[in-house]
Design an enzyme around this catalytic site. Structure first.
Site, PDB file in Angstrom:
ATOM      1  NE  ARG A 263      37.339  35.667  38.640  1.00  0.00           N
ATOM      2  CZ  ARG A 263      37.680  35.403  37.522  1.00  0.00           C
ATOM      3  NH1 ARG A 263      36.638  35.103  36.612  1.00  0.00           N
ATOM      4  NH2 ARG A 263      38.672  35.391  36.918  1.00  0.00           N
TER       5      ARG A 263
ATOM      6  N   GLY B 298      41.981  33.201  29.583  1.00  0.00           N
ATOM      7  CA  GLY B 298      43.159  32.918  30.493  1.00  0.00           C
ATOM      8  C   GLY B 298      42.766  33.608  31.533  1.00  0.00           C
TER       9      GLY B 298
ATOM     10  CB  THR C 268      36.817  32.153  28.180  1.00  0.00           C
ATOM     11  OG1 THR C 268      36.598  32.154  29.435  1.00  0.00           O
ATOM     12  CG2 THR C 268      36.626  33.384  27.738  1.00  0.00           C
TER      13      THR C 268
ATOM     14  N   GLY D  23      41.483  35.655  34.368  1.00  0.00           N
ATOM     15  CA  GLY D  23      40.928  37.278  34.117  1.00  0.00           C
ATOM     16  C   GLY D  23      41.800  38.009  35.120  1.00  0.00           C
TER      17      GLY D  23
ATOM     18  N   GLY E  48      35.290  38.372  36.223  1.00  0.00           N
ATOM     19  CA  GLY E  48      36.615  38.293  35.526  1.00  0.00           C
ATOM     20  C   GLY E  48      36.886  39.294  34.389  1.00  0.00           C
ATOM     21  CG  ASP E  49      39.572  38.380  31.291  1.00  0.00           C
ATOM     22  OD1 ASP E  49      38.821  37.244  31.905  1.00  0.00           O
ATOM     23  OD2 ASP E  49      40.019  38.133  30.269  1.00  0.00           O
TER      24      ASP E  49
END
Ligand code: ASP
Length: 317
Positions: A205, A229, A177, A231, A207-208
């Site tokens: 899905r 990393g 990322t 998420g 993620g963060d």
């Protein structure tokens, strides 16, 4: 105080030797681009968006072109941006072929009343603003997908149990990322993050990276942070906002990211995880720390002739 300052990351995880050089070159180019934007009068938001867009176009990272593939062999990209001046934020997710997801995140922030738009609606918005399209599939990602899928079929992994998955598949730690944080000449901070997400993730899905407070946060009262990393860990600890809270309460940027990684290590103990954080505070001090094997990152500030790049920062296990 030094201004402007930019810090970028190209992802935590394990950077294999054959990919290290392109990664380091990519983060340097991104840091240089963002820094030049601010030297030429651009804002911190301009800088983080342009820096992230460079990495989305690079192909060496898990963002934009070269995004990782979900379990159905499709890319679902996501990105976010935040302006520390006024806490405006924008994010977009479940994107199939928007060339620069971070530019769509900026459109959400500046041209809509919303913060987060996903899927079909996001694609429509991209059309409305005539954003460029690009197929994000690369040969490398297809190769990784086949390897990871094969391992799964052999029963060596289990979805959605992330913990056992990453235990049996350390290669899943190849998280690339991208993100950027900046302080501009006016003293404003901004952050942006962009990703293809976690390899073999379930369709849909999130993620963060597009979640404000988790993967991205910026506030002129504290500073800016971008995370990389797994998420799910960053979401559960609201990690980017936590780093900003630490800075607001007086910690330096470096102490703030280190304490946040320590928080991951204590609160998520026993779960194999891999996190990396970059930050800048409003005094132009920077921070970078991780508990993953590597963090590909770079920074650029006044008095430096060129960006400094590395595959590690402060490692806290
Ligand atoms: N944080 C990203 C996610 O979980 C992955 C990464 O950092 O590479 O979607």
């Amino acid at each position: 105080m030094q201004k402007p300052v930019i810090v970028v990351h190209g992802g935590a995880g394990t950077w294999q030797p054959e990919r290290s050089q392109p990664g380091l070159e990519g983060v340097k180019k991104a840091a240089e681009t963002g820094f030049d934007v601010m030297m030429n009068g651009g804002s911190a938001v301009d800088a983080v968006v342009e820096a992230v867009a460079v990495m989305e176009d690079d192909g060496a990272f898990n963002a934009g072109y070269g995004s990782t593939l979900n379990i159905e062999k499709r890319a679902e990209m996501e990105a976010s941006v935040m302006d520390g001046r006024n806490l405006q934020a924008g994010a977009a997710g479940l994107l199939k072929d928007v060339r620069n997801p971070v530019r769509l995140a900026r459109i959400v922030m500046e041209k809509t009343d919303h913060v987060f738009v996903v899927g079909e609606g996001a694609e429509k918005l991209a059309n409305l603003f005539k954003l460029e399209r690009r197929n994000p599939l690369t040969e490398l990602r297809i190769k990784y997908y086949e390897q990871q899928k094969q391992a799964m079929l052999e029963g060596k992994s289990e979805l959605p149990k992330l913990a056992s998955l990453v235990k049996s598949h350390p290669e899943l730690f190849d998280l690339e990322t991208v993100g950027a944080v900046a302080l501009d000449k006016e003293g404003n901070v901004a952050a942006a993050t962009s990703t293809g997400g976690f390899p073999l993730k379930l369709p849909g899905r999130i993620g963060d990276s597009p979640l404000i407070g988790c993967g991205t946060y910026a506030d002129n009262r504290s500073g800016a942070c971008s995370a990389t990393g797994i998420g799910e860990i960053a979401i559960r600890l609201v990690l980017a906002k936590t780093v900003c809270n630490y800075m607001e309460n007086g910690k330096t940027a470096q102490d703030a990211v280190e304490d946040a990684i320590r928080l991951v290590n204590t609160r998520m103990a026993g779960i194999p995880n891999s996190m990396g954080l970059i930050a800048v505070n409003t005094r132009g001090e920077i921070g970078a720390a991780h508990n993953s094997a590597n963090l590909c990152w770079a920074y650029f500030m006044p008095k430096m002739r060129e960006p400094a790049a590395s595959l590690t920062a402060k490692i806290l296990k």
